[in-house]
Design a protein around this motif. Structure first.
Motif, mmCIF file in Angstrom:
data_model
loop_
_atom_site.group_PDB
_atom_site.id
_atom_site.type_symbol
_atom_site.label_atom_id
_atom_site.label_comp_id
_atom_site.label_asym_id
_atom_site.label_seq_id
_atom_site.Cartn_x
_atom_site.Cartn_y
_atom_site.Cartn_z
ATOM 1 N N TYR A 39 -7.485 4.252 -5.995
ATOM 2 C CA TYR A 39 -6.322 3.727 -5.079
ATOM 3 C C TYR A 39 -6.929 2.571 -5.280
ATOM 4 C CZ TYR A 39 -5.568 2.196 -0.361
ATOM 5 O OH TYR A 39 -4.757 1.531 0.083
ATOM 6 N N TYR B 293 0.406 4.224 -2.801
ATOM 7 C CA TYR B 293 0.451 5.736 -2.348
ATOM 8 C C TYR B 293 0.829 6.318 -3.284
ATOM 9 C CZ TYR B 293 1.406 9.749 0.776
ATOM 10 O OH TYR B 293 1.640 10.492 0.998
ATOM 11 N N MET C 12 0.141 7.010 -6.346
ATOM 12 C CA MET C 12 -1.450 8.048 -6.437
ATOM 13 C C MET C 12 0.144 9.599 -6.091
ATOM 14 S SD MET C 12 -4.363 5.986 -4.943
ATOM 15 C CE MET C 12 -4.757 7.917 -5.539
ATOM 16 N N SER D 231 0.905 -1.891 0.187
ATOM 17 C CA SER D 231 -0.238 0.221 0.044
ATOM 18 C C SER D 231 0.842 1.409 -0.009
ATOM 19 C CB SER D 231 -0.911 0.334 1.448
ATOM 20 O OG SER D 231 -0.426 -0.076 2.599
#
Length: 263
Positions: free
Chosen positions: A179, A101, A104, A97
């Motif tokens: 996401y 992150y 993004m 994750s």
């Protein structure tokens, strides 16, 4: 580190279910303390298809054969022990994750900001006394310099059907969609073998599973042990996450237990 570990070679053949559960539990005690996975107080969970509908108000993915999008479980760390494989399907994928992150942040920093909002999430009918049928948690958070991420899937989507929950904004919807999409570019498949034990830090990793088809014989059906574990505050976390993770899922009358059968 990487946020996950696979321990290979636990000899499960020729051992009873109880013996395998004790071995799995014993190894897991080096990683964390078991907490309740549902309102029934199950400390030992069984990932097995019981015909659950994950789209229903109370549906849980581990009791279904459905495809599960990238998500994180409601605990610091989870563990799986692979007992029986499906006839087909049921592949397991893992994604950092932190990497999601960062991707993004490179592409749409404006949407990253949207995911620091404390989203409404359904409790799936497992509601502590005096509480609302929803809880709130951010997807991204940073506490004392420690990053943490939650999933942004069905619990947020199903909360939109609850009374008094405000509707998501267009920017929030776009952020959630991105996401949920970027892990497909980053994920690795975990090639499970029977007897494998798998531990994942939920704060830095997302996992998913493909749909699977089971064997017709009950004794051959896909079956994994599962543990939800607490690290008792070793990692600084957002207060809303701490509140929901301390003892797992409990409601009034919950009695902790370790069932040997899926229920």
């Amino acid at each position: 580190g990487r946020g996950f570990a696979v321990i290979r070679g636990l000899p499960t053949e020729g051992r009873s279910r109880r013996q395998n559960a004790i071995a799995f539990w014993g190894i897991a005690t080096y990683f964390g303390r078991a907490v309740s996975q549902n309102a029934k107080g199950h400390l030992l969970g069984h990932v097995k298809n019981l015909g659950a509908d994950i789209n229903s108000a109370t549906g849980r993915g581990y009791n279904s054969a459905s495809k599960l999008g990238f998500h994180s479980d409601s605990c610091d760390m989870f563990g799986l022990c692979y007992l029986h494989a499906a006839k087909s399907g049921g592949e397991h994928y893992l994604c950092s994750s932190v990497a999601a992150y960062n991707m993004m942040l490179e592409r749409r920093p404006d949407l990253v900001k949207e995911l620091f909002f404390s989203f409404y999430r359904t409790r799936r009918g497992e509601v502590p006394a005096g509480e609302e049928p929803w809880t709130r948690q951010p997807v991204f958070s940073v506490e004392d310099g420690y990053f943490a991420a939650r999933g942004a899937g069905s619990t947020i989507e199903r909360a939109q059907r609850l009374l008094d929950v405000p509707k998501l904004t267009p920017a929030q919807i776009e952020a959630i969609e991105m996401y949920n999409a970027v892990p497909n570019e980053l994920a690795m498949e975990i090639d499970f073998e029977l007897g494998d034990i798998y531990f994942v830090n939920n704060h830095v990793a997302l996992h998913s599973r493909t749909h699977y088809q089971d064997w017709p014989e009950p004794e051959r059906r896909r079956h994994l042990f599962r543990l939800w574990m607490s690290n008792d505050g070793e990692r600084p976390l957002h207060p809303e996450i701490v509140r929901d993770f301390q003892e797992g899922i409990t409601v009034e009358g919950t009695v902790l237990n370790t069932p040997m059968e899926a229920a």
